[in-house]
Scaffold this motif. Sequence first.
Motif, PDB file in Angstrom:
ATOM      1  N   ARG A  48       0.830  -1.215   0.000  1.00 21.32           N
ATOM      2  CA  ARG A  48       0.000   0.000   0.000  1.00 21.32           C
ATOM      3  C   ARG A  48       0.856   1.253   0.000  1.00 21.32           C
ATOM      4  NH1 ARG A  48      -4.779  -1.173   4.380  1.00 21.32           N
ATOM      5  NH2 ARG A  48      -5.617  -2.962   3.303  1.00 21.32           N
ATOM      6  N   THR A  49       1.840   1.284   0.889  1.00 20.77           N
ATOM      7  CA  THR A  49       2.736   2.437   1.029  1.00 20.77           C
ATOM      8  C   THR A  49       4.141   1.923   1.304  1.00 20.77           C
ATOM      9  OG1 THR A  49       2.352   2.581   3.411  1.00 20.77           O
ATOM     10  CG2 THR A  49       0.913   3.913   2.004  1.00 20.77           C
ATOM     11  N   PRO A  50       5.139   2.772   1.124  1.00 20.86           N
ATOM     12  CA  PRO A  50       6.492   2.349   1.490  1.00 20.86           C
ATOM     13  C   PRO A  50       6.594   2.120   2.997  1.00 20.86           C
ATOM     14  CG  PRO A  50       6.526   4.366   0.159  1.00 20.86           C
ATOM     15  CD  PRO A  50       5.105   4.098   0.505  1.00 20.86           C
ATOM     16  N   VAL A  51       7.551   1.304   3.397  1.00 17.84           N
ATOM     17  CA  VAL A  51       7.817   1.072   4.815  1.00 17.84           C
ATOM     18  C   VAL A  51       8.282   2.401   5.424  1.00 17.84           C
ATOM     19  CG1 VAL A  51       9.259  -0.186   6.454  1.00 17.84           C
ATOM     20  CG2 VAL A  51       8.367  -1.341   4.436  1.00 17.84           C
ATOM     21  N   ASP A  52       7.819   2.700   6.607  1.00 15.80           N
ATOM     22  CA  ASP A  52       8.141   3.964   7.274  1.00 15.80           C
ATOM     23  C   ASP A  52       9.655   4.099   7.447  1.00 15.80           C
ATOM     24  OD1 ASP A  52       8.342   6.208   8.884  1.00 15.80           O
ATOM     25  OD2 ASP A  52       6.743   5.600  10.241  1.00 15.80           O
ATOM     26  N   PRO A  53      10.258   5.123   6.835  1.00 17.45           N
ATOM     27  CA  PRO A  53      11.706   5.276   6.915  1.00 17.45           C
ATOM     28  C   PRO A  53      12.201   5.652   8.314  1.00 17.45           C
ATOM     29  CG  PRO A  53      10.737   7.129   5.740  1.00 17.45           C
ATOM     30  CD  PRO A  53       9.633   6.142   5.995  1.00 17.45           C
ATOM     31  N   ARG A  54      11.294   6.000   9.222  1.00 12.09           N
ATOM     32  CA  ARG A  54      11.699   6.316  10.597  1.00 12.09           C
ATOM     33  C   ARG A  54      12.007   5.074  11.415  1.00 12.09           C
ATOM     34  NH1 ARG A  54       6.553   9.817  12.029  1.00 12.09           N
ATOM     35  NH2 ARG A  54       5.729   8.044  10.915  1.00 12.09           N
ATOM     36  N   LEU A  55      11.638   3.890  10.896  1.00  8.99           N
ATOM     37  CA  LEU A  55      11.920   2.647  11.616  1.00  8.99           C
ATOM     38  C   LEU A  55      13.425   2.454  11.729  1.00  8.99           C
ATOM     39  CD1 LEU A  55       9.379   0.101  10.111  1.00  8.99           C
ATOM     40  CD2 LEU A  55       9.380   1.056  12.403  1.00  8.99           C
ATOM     41  N   ARG A  56      13.872   2.054  12.884  1.00  9.97           N
ATOM     42  CA  ARG A  56      15.285   1.776  13.128  1.00  9.97           C
ATOM     43  C   ARG A  56      15.410   0.295  13.457  1.00  9.97           C
ATOM     44  NH1 ARG A  56      16.142   5.595  10.365  1.00  9.97           N
ATOM     45  NH2 ARG A  56      16.387   7.683  11.163  1.00  9.97           N
ATOM     46  N   LEU A  57      15.442  -0.516  12.411  1.00 12.23           N
ATOM     47  CA  LEU A  57      15.541  -1.959  12.564  1.00 12.23           C
ATOM     48  C   LEU A  57      17.007  -2.368  12.521  1.00 12.23           C
ATOM     49  CD1 LEU A  57      12.741  -2.853   9.998  1.00 12.23           C
ATOM     50  CD2 LEU A  57      12.517  -2.781  12.477  1.00 12.23           C
ATOM     51  N   ALA A  58      17.364  -3.358  13.307  1.00  7.79           N
ATOM     52  CA  ALA A  58      18.736  -3.853  13.294  1.00  7.79           C
ATOM     53  C   ALA A  58      19.077  -4.360  11.902  1.00  7.79           C
ATOM     54  CB  ALA A  58      18.891  -4.979  14.320  1.00  7.79           C
ATOM     55  N   ALA A  59      20.313  -4.108  11.465  1.00  2.00           N
ATOM     56  CA  ALA A  59      20.758  -4.573  10.157  1.00  2.00           C
ATOM     57  C   ALA A  59      20.638  -6.084  10.089  1.00  2.00           C
ATOM     58  CB  ALA A  59      22.188  -4.130   9.906  1.00  2.00           C
ATOM     59  N   CYS A  60      20.156  -6.566   8.961  1.00  5.55           N
ATOM     60  CA  CYS A  60      19.917  -7.994   8.797  1.00  5.55           C
ATOM     61  C   CYS A  60      20.615  -8.469   7.533  1.00  5.55           C
ATOM     62  CB  CYS A  60      18.418  -8.260   8.713  1.00  5.55           C
ATOM     63  SG  CYS A  60      18.010 -10.000   8.727  1.00  5.55           S
ATOM     64  N   PRO A  61      21.456  -9.498   7.624  1.00  5.14           N
ATOM     65  CA  PRO A  61      22.156  -9.969   6.438  1.00  5.14           C
ATOM     66  C   PRO A  61      21.217 -10.646   5.435  1.00  5.14           C
ATOM     67  CG  PRO A  61      22.659 -11.372   8.311  1.00  5.14           C
ATOM     68  CD  PRO A  61      21.846 -10.225   8.819  1.00  5.14           C
ATOM     69  N   MET A  62      20.120 -11.258   5.909  1.00  8.56           N
ATOM     70  CA  MET A  62      19.197 -11.918   5.000  1.00  8.56           C
ATOM     71  C   MET A  62      17.796 -11.910   5.603  1.00  8.56           C
ATOM     72  SD  MET A  62      19.340 -15.661   3.246  1.00  8.56           S
ATOM     73  CE  MET A  62      18.709 -16.620   4.594  1.00  8.56           C
ATOM     74  N   VAL A  63      16.878 -11.154   5.003  1.00 10.50           N
ATOM     75  CA  VAL A  63      15.496 -11.123   5.487  1.00 10.50           C
ATOM     76  C   VAL A  63      14.719 -12.260   4.837  1.00 10.50           C
ATOM     77  CG1 VAL A  63      15.488  -8.635   5.906  1.00 10.50           C
ATOM     78  CG2 VAL A  63      14.748  -9.497   3.698  1.00 10.50           C
ATOM     79  N   THR A  64      13.654 -12.701   5.508  1.00 15.06           N
ATOM     80  CA  THR A  64      12.765 -13.709   4.945  1.00 15.06           C
ATOM     81  C   THR A  64      11.401 -13.062   4.735  1.00 15.06           C
ATOM     82  OG1 THR A  64      12.089 -14.521   7.108  1.00 15.06           O
ATOM     83  CG2 THR A  64      13.963 -15.614   6.071  1.00 15.06           C
ATOM     84  N   MET A  65      10.691 -13.556   3.748  1.00 16.94           N
ATOM     85  CA  MET A  65       9.366 -13.012   3.438  1.00 16.94           C
ATOM     86  C   MET A  65       8.379 -14.145   3.228  1.00 16.94           C
ATOM     87  SD  MET A  65      10.133  -9.822   0.965  1.00 16.94           S
ATOM     88  CE  MET A  65      11.458 -10.568   0.060  1.00 16.94           C
ATOM     89  N   ALA A  66       7.138 -13.899   3.628  1.00 15.89           N
ATOM     90  CA  ALA A  66       6.048 -14.852   3.432  1.00 15.89           C
ATOM     91  C   ALA A  66       4.741 -14.078   3.439  1.00 15.89           C
ATOM     92  CB  ALA A  66       6.052 -15.897   4.534  1.00 15.89           C
ATOM     93  N   TRP A  67       3.707 -14.660   2.841  1.00 19.54           N
ATOM     94  CA  TRP A  67       2.383 -14.048   2.912  1.00 19.54           C
ATOM     95  C   TRP A  67       1.851 -14.246   4.312  1.00 19.54           C
ATOM     96  CZ3 TRP A  67       1.163 -10.750  -0.598  1.00 19.54           C
ATOM     97  CH2 TRP A  67       1.603 -10.905  -1.911  1.00 19.54           C
ATOM     98  N   ARG A  68       1.157 -13.237   4.844  1.00 18.87           N
ATOM     99  CA  ARG A  68       0.586 -13.325   6.187  1.00 18.87           C
ATOM    100  C   ARG A  68      -0.540 -14.353   6.222  1.00 18.87           C
ATOM    101  NH1 ARG A  68      -3.305 -10.889   9.782  1.00 18.87           N
ATOM    102  NH2 ARG A  68      -4.402  -9.978   8.033  1.00 18.87           N
ATOM    103  N   THR A  69      -1.418 -14.332   5.206  1.00 19.16           N
ATOM    104  CA  THR A  69      -2.525 -15.290   5.112  1.00 19.16           C
ATOM    105  C   THR A  69      -2.669 -15.730   3.665  1.00 19.16           C
ATOM    106  OG1 THR A  69      -4.193 -13.605   4.657  1.00 19.16           O
ATOM    107  CG2 THR A  69      -3.801 -14.134   6.986  1.00 19.16           C
ATOM    108  N   GLU A  70      -3.572 -16.661   3.432  1.00 20.02           N
ATOM    109  CA  GLU A  70      -3.840 -17.132   2.067  1.00 20.02           C
ATOM    110  C   GLU A  70      -4.490 -16.058   1.197  1.00 20.02           C
ATOM    111  OE1 GLU A  70      -2.859 -20.033   0.701  1.00 20.02           O
ATOM    112  OE2 GLU A  70      -1.799 -20.343   2.587  1.00 20.02           O
ATOM    113  N   THR A  71      -5.048 -15.019   1.813  1.00 22.61           N
ATOM    114  CA  THR A  71      -5.697 -13.954   1.038  1.00 22.61           C
ATOM    115  C   THR A  71      -4.694 -12.942   0.501  1.00 22.61           C
ATOM    116  OG1 THR A  71      -6.077 -12.624   3.016  1.00 22.61           O
ATOM    117  CG2 THR A  71      -7.844 -14.139   2.348  1.00 22.61           C
ATOM    118  N   HIS A  72      -3.412 -13.107   0.864  1.00 20.93           N
ATOM    119  CA  HIS A  72      -2.333 -12.226   0.397  1.00 20.93           C
ATOM    120  C   HIS A  72      -2.622 -10.773   0.739  1.00 20.93           C
ATOM    121  CE1 HIS A  72      -0.756 -15.331  -2.743  1.00 20.93           C
ATOM    122  NE2 HIS A  72      -0.986 -15.869  -1.558  1.00 20.93           N
ATOM    123  N   ASP A  73      -3.034 -10.545   2.001  1.00 22.29           N
ATOM    124  CA  ASP A  73      -3.365  -9.193   2.447  1.00 22.29           C
ATOM    125  C   ASP A  73      -2.163  -8.445   2.994  1.00 22.29           C
ATOM    126  OD1 ASP A  73      -3.147 -10.842   4.647  1.00 22.29           O
ATOM    127  OD2 ASP A  73      -4.716  -9.839   5.775  1.00 22.29           O
TER     128      ASP A  73
END
Length: 177
Positions: A48-73
């Motif tokens: 919907r929108t870009p990820v909030d650039p104010r987030l300060r997440l720890a650096a990650c060498p490899m992120v993982t991604m998956a759909w939250r539900t079967e509806t791909h919301d």
Amino acid sequence: MKIAIAFLVLLVAGTTPAPAAGFQSTGAIDRAVASFTGRPVGTDGGARTPVDPRLRLAACPMVTMAWRTETHDAVVVSCPGSEDAQLWRVFVPVLHAGPLPIAAGPVTPIAVRAPPVIRRGDPVLVEAGTDGFSITREGIAMGDAAPGARFLVRCDDAKGPVQAVAVDSGRATLPGW
């Protein structure tokens, strides 16, 4: 599938500049989500929108991604930590401009406003009772009301207005009766 996602993440992470001050680049997360969904940010099927650039997440060498539900919301982007622990997890909502898939659940009907059956200044008979017992009182409506809506009724001998629920033209009942 997980191998393809890991390869995609490595490919996107390899083409992005290093995050400043040890934080994960939110732009890299946006690009990874766009690659995962196959759609750019702000389009149907994309984030919907870009990820909030104010987030300060720890650096990650490899992120993982998956759909939250079967509806791909939403896409769940997470940084795996050590042994069954995650450093962080972000949910990225996905835009669906069209109708949702059937698996999304029941559709909530849109409320349609009914026309008022009682208007301000109308004489109203307020009723309350049960089988074998009833009481009525006459008054004047202090506002408009559709069937089932609450409104105030001014009665001649009462100190203040009485709250009533519209039933029909000129008829109302006390709440709870």
